[in-house]
Scaffold this motif. Structure first.
Motif, mmCIF file in Angstrom:
data_model
loop_
_atom_site.group_PDB
_atom_site.id
_atom_site.type_symbol
_atom_site.label_atom_id
_atom_site.label_comp_id
_atom_site.label_asym_id
_atom_site.label_seq_id
_atom_site.Cartn_x
_atom_site.Cartn_y
_atom_site.Cartn_z
ATOM 1 N N ILE A 190 -93.515 -31.048 24.789
ATOM 2 C CA ILE A 190 -93.112 -32.276 24.094
ATOM 3 C C ILE A 190 -94.277 -33.255 24.157
ATOM 4 C CG2 ILE A 190 -91.501 -34.228 24.121
ATOM 5 C CD1 ILE A 190 -89.341 -32.261 25.027
ATOM 6 N N VAL A 191 -94.759 -33.644 22.977
ATOM 7 C CA VAL A 191 -95.929 -34.519 22.900
ATOM 8 C C VAL A 191 -95.600 -35.741 22.060
ATOM 9 C CG1 VAL A 191 -97.603 -32.644 23.173
ATOM 10 C CG2 VAL A 191 -96.854 -33.290 20.881
ATOM 11 N N ARG A 192 -96.268 -36.838 22.388
ATOM 12 C CA ARG A 192 -96.093 -38.068 21.610
ATOM 13 C C ARG A 192 -96.872 -37.944 20.300
ATOM 14 N NH1 ARG A 192 -95.924 -44.134 23.651
ATOM 15 N NH2 ARG A 192 -96.961 -45.114 21.908
ATOM 16 N N LEU A 193 -96.291 -38.405 19.229
ATOM 17 C CA LEU A 193 -96.949 -38.368 17.917
ATOM 18 C C LEU A 193 -98.293 -39.078 17.969
ATOM 19 C CD1 LEU A 193 -96.680 -37.920 14.756
ATOM 20 C CD2 LEU A 193 -95.703 -40.203 14.699
ATOM 21 N N LYS A 194 -99.313 -38.445 17.365
ATOM 22 C CA LYS A 194 -100.635 -39.076 17.254
ATOM 23 C C LYS A 194 -100.962 -39.253 15.779
ATOM 24 C CE LYS A 194 -102.733 -36.901 21.291
ATOM 25 N NZ LYS A 194 -102.848 -35.457 21.266
ATOM 26 N N PRO A 195 -101.857 -40.206 15.444
ATOM 27 C CA PRO A 195 -102.157 -40.466 14.024
ATOM 28 C C PRO A 195 -102.648 -39.235 13.277
ATOM 29 C CG PRO A 195 -103.120 -42.161 15.423
ATOM 30 C CD PRO A 195 -102.565 -41.127 16.349
ATOM 31 N N ASP A 196 -103.322 -38.312 13.974
ATOM 32 C CA ASP A 196 -103.891 -37.157 13.262
ATOM 33 C C ASP A 196 -103.006 -35.906 13.324
ATOM 34 O OD1 ASP A 196 -104.157 -36.744 15.943
ATOM 35 O OD2 ASP A 196 -106.251 -36.076 15.869
ATOM 36 N N THR A 197 -101.753 -36.056 13.777
ATOM 37 C CA THR A 197 -100.880 -34.872 13.867
ATOM 38 C C THR A 197 -100.479 -34.395 12.465
ATOM 39 O OG1 THR A 197 -99.936 -35.821 15.888
ATOM 40 C CG2 THR A 197 -98.766 -33.960 14.920
ATOM 41 N N GLU A 198 -100.605 -33.094 12.239
ATOM 42 C CA GLU A 198 -100.188 -32.504 10.951
ATOM 43 C C GLU A 198 -98.661 -32.445 10.922
ATOM 44 O OE1 GLU A 198 -99.801 -31.477 7.593
ATOM 45 O OE2 GLU A 198 -101.945 -31.180 8.022
ATOM 46 N N LEU A 199 -98.062 -33.124 9.926
ATOM 47 C CA LEU A 199 -96.606 -33.275 9.944
ATOM 48 C C LEU A 199 -95.899 -32.506 8.822
ATOM 49 C CD1 LEU A 199 -96.462 -37.099 10.712
ATOM 50 C CD2 LEU A 199 -95.992 -35.222 12.291
ATOM 51 N N LYS A 200 -96.669 -31.899 7.941
ATOM 52 C CA LYS A 200 -96.020 -31.228 6.800
ATOM 53 C C LYS A 200 -95.283 -29.958 7.247
ATOM 54 C CE LYS A 200 -98.835 -33.012 3.080
ATOM 55 N NZ LYS A 200 -100.156 -33.342 3.637
ATOM 56 N N GLY A 201 -94.296 -29.565 6.434
ATOM 57 C CA GLY A 201 -93.639 -28.276 6.676
ATOM 58 C C GLY A 201 -92.442 -28.339 7.594
ATOM 59 N N PHE A 202 -92.056 -29.549 8.006
ATOM 60 C CA PHE A 202 -90.892 -29.642 8.891
ATOM 61 C C PHE A 202 -89.622 -29.714 8.048
ATOM 62 C CE2 PHE A 202 -87.667 -31.920 11.279
ATOM 63 C CZ PHE A 202 -87.657 -31.202 12.456
ATOM 64 N N ASP A 203 -88.643 -28.864 8.364
ATOM 65 C CA ASP A 203 -87.379 -28.891 7.620
ATOM 66 C C ASP A 203 -86.200 -28.599 8.548
ATOM 67 O OD1 ASP A 203 -85.348 -28.875 5.816
ATOM 68 O OD2 ASP A 203 -85.939 -27.015 4.819
ATOM 69 N N CYS A 204 -85.445 -29.675 8.813
ATOM 70 C CA CYS A 204 -84.260 -29.522 9.673
ATOM 71 C C CYS A 204 -82.984 -29.461 8.839
ATOM 72 C CB CYS A 204 -84.190 -30.657 10.694
ATOM 73 S SG CYS A 204 -83.815 -32.265 9.951
#
Ligand SMILES: CC(C)(COP(=O)(O)OP(=O)(O)OC[C@H]1O[C@@H](n2cnc3c(N)ncnc32)[C@H](O)[C@@H]1OP(=O)(O)O)[C@@H](O)C(=O)NCCC(=O)NCCS
Length: 179
Positions: free
Chosen positions: A7-21
Motif C-alpha cells: 500500500i503506497v501513497r499516491l505520487k504525482p507521477d503514478t500511472e493511473l490509467k487502466g483501473f476499473d472497479c
C-alpha cells in the motif's frame, strides 16, 4: 488465497490509467481528481499495488460524527452510549474512507476487507490525533461489504438514499488488540 501487494501513497507521477472497479465515479476520481484533492489537502489517496498494477485504491480524509439536525435522537443516543459518561462530546473525531474500489477481475478475493483492516490498524496504532470512528458514505450496492467489515448504520433517515452513512467504532477494536 491471500494476494501480495503493497500500500503506497499516491505520487504525482503514478500511472493511473487502466483501473476499473465497475463504478464510473470511483474510476474517474482516481484518474481525474485524486492528485488535485491531495494537493489541495482535501483527501489522500492510497494504492494497493502489485507488479506495477493498481489492485485497489482508497482515499482518507478527516471527518466527525455529530448529531444530524432534524434527525431523531435515537441513533445519536445509541452512539453516545458507547462513550464513557464523563467523556461525552457534541461530536466525535473520525476519519472518512472517501472512496474504495477493487479491480473487477480480483473482486471477492479479500483485498477490500484487508484494506479496511489496514485503515483500522492505521488509526489505532500510529495516528497523530484522536480518531474514534471510521466513517463511509456507503453506496447502496456496497452496504453488504461494509456490514461484513463490522460497520453500522448511523441513522435510519438515509435508509432510502443512494448512499448511507456508516461507521466503525475503533475503541473496541483497539481494546481487543490490547494496544
Ligand atoms: C465493494 C468493494 C470495494 C469490495 O472489494 P473486494 O476486494 O471485492 O472485497 P472483499 O473480497 O474483501 O470482500 C469481503 C467480503 O465482502 C463481500 N462483498 C464484497 N463486495 C460486496 C458487495 N458489494 N455487497 C455485499 N458483499 C460484498 C465478499 O463476498 C466478502 O465476503 P466473505 O468474507 O463472506 O467472503 C468492490 O466490490 C468494489 O470496488 N466495488 C465497486 C466500487 C464500490 O462500490 N465501492 C464502495 C463505494 S462506498
Amino acid at each position: 488465497m491471500a494476494m501480495n501487494y503493497e500500500i503506497v501513497r499516491l505520487k504525482p507521477d503514478t500511472e493511473l490509467k487502466g483501473f476499473d472497479c465497475g463504478n464510473e465515479d470511483i474510476n474517474n476520481f482516481l484518474v481525474e481528481d485524486s492528485i488535485d484533492y491531495q494537493n489541495g489537502l482535501l483527501a489522500v489517496t492510497y494504492l494497493a499495488v502489485a507488479d506495477n498494477r493498481i489492485l485497489s485504491y482508497f482515499c482518507l480524509l478527516n471527518d466527525k460524527l455529530a448529531y444530524l439536525p432534524g434527525d431523531d435522537k435515537t441513533s445519536w443516543n445509541r452512539l453516545n452510549r458507547k462513550i464513557n459518561n464523563h467523556k461525552r462530546l457534541k461530536s466525535y473525531p473520525a476519519v472518512k474512507i472517501g472512496r474504495l474500489g477493487t479491480q473487477k477481475d480480483i473482486s471477492g478475493q479479500g483485498v477490500g476487507r484487508e484494506i479496511i483492516d489496514y485503515v483500522k490498524f492505521l488509526f489505532v496504532r500510529s495516528n497523530k490525533t484522536g480518531c474514534r470512528f471510521l466513517t463511509v458514505d456507503a453506496h447502496k450496492d456496497a452496504i453488504g461489504f461494509y456490514l461484513k467489515c463490522g460497520f453500522s448504520f448511523f441513522t435510519e433517515s438515509d435508509r432510502d438514499d443512494e448512499t448511507r452513512l456508516m461507521y466503525f467504532d475503533l475503541k473496541p477494536f483497539k481494546d481487543a488488540l490490547a494496544l
